[in-house]
Scaffold this active site. Structure first.
Site, PDB file in Angstrom:
ATOM      1  N   LYS A 112      16.477  10.849  -2.976  1.00  0.00           N
ATOM      2  CA  LYS A 112      16.311  11.789  -1.868  1.00  0.00           C
ATOM      3  C   LYS A 112      16.419  13.227  -2.365  1.00  0.00           C
ATOM      4  O   LYS A 112      15.715  14.119  -1.902  1.00  0.00           O
ATOM      5  CB  LYS A 112      17.343  11.530  -0.772  1.00  0.00           C
ATOM      6  N   LYS A 199       5.354  -1.467   0.211  1.00  0.00           N
ATOM      7  CA  LYS A 199       6.147  -2.189   1.190  1.00  0.00           C
ATOM      8  C   LYS A 199       5.947  -1.573   2.584  1.00  0.00           C
ATOM      9  O   LYS A 199       5.885  -0.348   2.695  1.00  0.00           O
ATOM     10  CB  LYS A 199       7.616  -2.040   0.763  1.00  0.00           C
ATOM     11  N   LYS A 202       8.332   2.644   7.689  1.00  0.00           N
ATOM     12  CA  LYS A 202       8.008   3.712   8.636  1.00  0.00           C
ATOM     13  C   LYS A 202       7.717   5.017   7.943  1.00  0.00           C
ATOM     14  O   LYS A 202       6.917   5.812   8.404  1.00  0.00           O
ATOM     15  CB  LYS A 202       9.196   3.921   9.568  1.00  0.00           C
TER      16      LYS A 202
END
Ligand code: TRP
Length: 334
Positions: A112, A199, A202
């Site tokens: 991140k 994969k 969202k």
């Protein structure tokens, strides 16, 4: 109840459950309820680690609760994390036996951090995001869970949980926390329909995931426009076709699967037929779940109070653990 192993898992309230969540986690939770002593959380404190709107968070928390119930999670197994504030108190205590170094090595955090291009990123990253694996450890340890069903992406956090538990035990009292083991189960690996090399998730964007609680026509369209192959003849099955067969296997009847697979092997498969079968299968899988969801929504108030009561019951266990922890660590209990 006593000799069943204790299973704990949790999900962040991030909006609608998609097919990848359902097949990869939620469906498995529903099955585990038969053989284990299960506790499942909707972890709203975790959802605060990314920017969000307060009213939206509360709405998403209830939405996730209702959707989990619609999928077959039993209400008595389900809690909302912010109704059990003991999680955050244990988080503090555990953070004092967690080293800065081991937390800095969490790859999810590092990823991140990498993704943020901003010059000012050190200022933008919250302490919450950094230390969230410790809160996750608290979620697990406060119920003295034996097993945690997790995907590969959470394996490192579970390893950290074990280290924290072992260090706590060493410092404050032997064998207080059981060291939780990961529970890996065979789950179908569902890929994005628009990019079957990735994969289903969202974060890839709208067209990449199938919303379990969305419009059925949209699902038909998504399946119809699913990427199959580039037209080149290859030895092995293309990722897109493989993904459609995976979806057919989990949703359609086995005879349709066998017969289309046979067509594929003979080189006679019509993609339109495969897609139709997948669409029909998915709609059959999703329809009863959607219907249960609608029924729950029309009786929201009652379901809210059921889950508040379930959380209050589950909280008793959390309270007891925290009381013992405070005793062991030299703190006082009110
Ligand atoms: N970190 C998990 C995720 O992002 C969610 C989670 C929070 C969790 N607490 C947990 C998972 C405890 C298992 C056990 O998916």
């Amino acid at each position: 109840m006593k000799n069943k192993k204790k299973v704990l898992s949790a999900i962040q309230p991030t909006g609608d459950i998609h097919l990848g969540n359902y097949l990869g986690a939620v469906q498995n939770w529903v099955k585990l309820q038969e053989n284990y002593d299960c506790t499942f959380g909707v972890v709203d404190y975790h959802a605060m680690t990314a920017p969000y709107k307060p009213s939206q968070l509360r709405q998403n928390t209830w939405k996730m609760v209702f959707q989990l119930l619609a999928c077959g999670v039993k209400p008595e197994h389900l809690f909302i994390q912010s109704l059990i504030p003991e999680h955050t108190e244990l988080n503090w205590i555990l953070s004092c036996v967690t080293s800065y170094g081991e937390t800095s090595r969490m790859t999810q955090f590092k990823d991140k951090m990498e993704q943020l291009k901003d010059k000012n990123k050190e200022a933008l990253i919250s302490m919450g995001l950094f230390s969230y694996p410790v809160l996750q450890a608290a979620d697990i340890l406060i119920y003295k869970a034996d097993l945690v069903p997790v995907g590969k992406d959470q394996e490192q956090h579970l390893e950290l949980t074990r280290n924290i538990a072992a260090r706590f035990n060493y410092q404050f009292g032997k064998d207080f926390f059981p060291l939780p083991e990961p529970l890996f189960t065979e789950v179908p690996k569902v890929k994005s329909l628009a990019d079957p090399t990735k994969k289903m998730s969202k974060s890839l964007g709208e067209k990449h995931y199938i919303n379990m609680f969305g419009d059925l026509d949209r699902i038909r369209k998504q399946v119809r426009s699913a990427v199959t192959d580039t037209g080149e003849k290859t030895e092995s099955m293309s990722p897109g076709v493989e993904n459609l067969f995976t979806l057919l296997k989990v949703s359609g009847d086995s005879s349709t699967y066998e017969s289309l697979m046979n067509d594929y092997k003979q080189g006679q498969l019509k993609y339109s037929e495969l897609k139709n079968a997948v669409s029909e299968g998915l709609i059959e899988l999703i329809t009863p779940i959607k219907e249960r969801y609608e029924a729950i929504l029309s009786d929201k108030k009652q379901y809210k109070s059921i889950i508040k009561e379930a959380s209050a019951q589950i909280r008793k266990g959390a309270r007891q653990t925290l009381k013992e922890v405070k005793e062991l660590t030299g703190l006082l209990s009110p």
